[in-house]
Design a protein around this motif. Sequence first.
Motif, PDB file in Angstrom:
ATOM      1  N   TRP A 150       2.304  -2.527   7.341  1.00  0.00           N
ATOM      2  CA  TRP A 150       0.995  -1.896   7.248  1.00  0.00           C
ATOM      3  C   TRP A 150      -0.044  -2.841   7.860  1.00  0.00           C
ATOM      4  O   TRP A 150       0.265  -3.990   8.175  1.00  0.00           O
ATOM      5  N   GLU A 171      -3.940  -4.616   7.480  1.00  0.00           N
ATOM      6  CA  GLU A 171      -5.108  -4.972   6.696  1.00  0.00           C
ATOM      7  C   GLU A 171      -6.180  -5.386   7.699  1.00  0.00           C
ATOM      8  O   GLU A 171      -5.867  -5.527   8.892  1.00  0.00           O
ATOM      9  N   PRO A 211       0.824  -1.219   0.000  1.00  0.00           N
ATOM     10  CA  PRO A 211       0.000   0.000   0.000  1.00  0.00           C
ATOM     11  C   PRO A 211       0.855   1.265   0.000  1.00  0.00           C
ATOM     12  O   PRO A 211       1.939   1.301   0.594  1.00  0.00           O
TER      13      PRO A 211
END
Length: 305
Positions: free
Chosen positions: A242, A244, A180
């Motif tokens: 990151w 999710e 991302p």
Amino acid sequence: MSFDHPGLLYEGVEDYLTATTKFVRGAVAAGDAVLVAVPGPNLTALRDSLSDVAASVDFADMTVAGRNPGRIIPGVLLAFAATHAGRRVSIIGEPIWPGRSAVEYPACAQHEALINAVFTGRDAAILCPYDAGRLDAAAVRDAWQTHPVMIVDGGRQDSPAYVDPIITAAQFNQPLPAVPAGAARQPYSEATDLGRVRRFVAESAARAGLPEARADDLITAANELAENTIVHTPGGGVMAMWTEPGTLVCQIDDHGHLADPLAGRIPAPAHIEGGRGLLLAHHLCDLVRIHTTASGTTIRLHMTL
């Protein structure tokens, strides 16, 4: 010694229990060491149906023991065989069930193919059930590729789709979705950078709310893989992190090529130093996905939040 690795296509509980209990009872009668490693509901049904021979059988919930498919060969199958060295082992292993996510599935199918390479020449039988009535048609088709023999409607038949397991495993060496745009990144290239790498992972895990013990596991796994980059590849690497939904993700990218598809699946002998970084990552993380080419390797670690 002979290795037997049949896939079992079943529909419904009765069909499942008929085939699996027959396998277990035959193995117990033959004096084999027997392990049943299947998902929770099937585990309960099998344990109840095998109450008369349960003392001769080890049971494991595959949703726990095999939560990460890359952990199953070293941590379940080979570990059980090592515990019963000198005896034939008979195992029911069900690593693919309805509910496995799309991101997990390629690692599951690759695992099924690699069983054939790891256990060839061993005195073992590993029966792999597939819920043909509920799994995607693609998963059932893949079962014919990853198993040399299939059991359908109670009968065994050679699989016409089965080929060299290393070739089959390579089909699931698939590119991963892009990182991302907002992911945090930490480059590294020297051993002195490893402290920064560990702090980077620790801070990202804290922000995501990963429990401390699990954060320690992720820090250990990420550090080992970053050290592998520094020791074995040119140009250093980049770590990205990151979240999710329900998951913290840590990705390691470098310019190395992971040439051995069995890397991380077979424990290194005790007298050999090193060679355990990927094995440790499989052991500590909930999912490990790998994509490797001649120009670089991506390893993505998943931790459930």
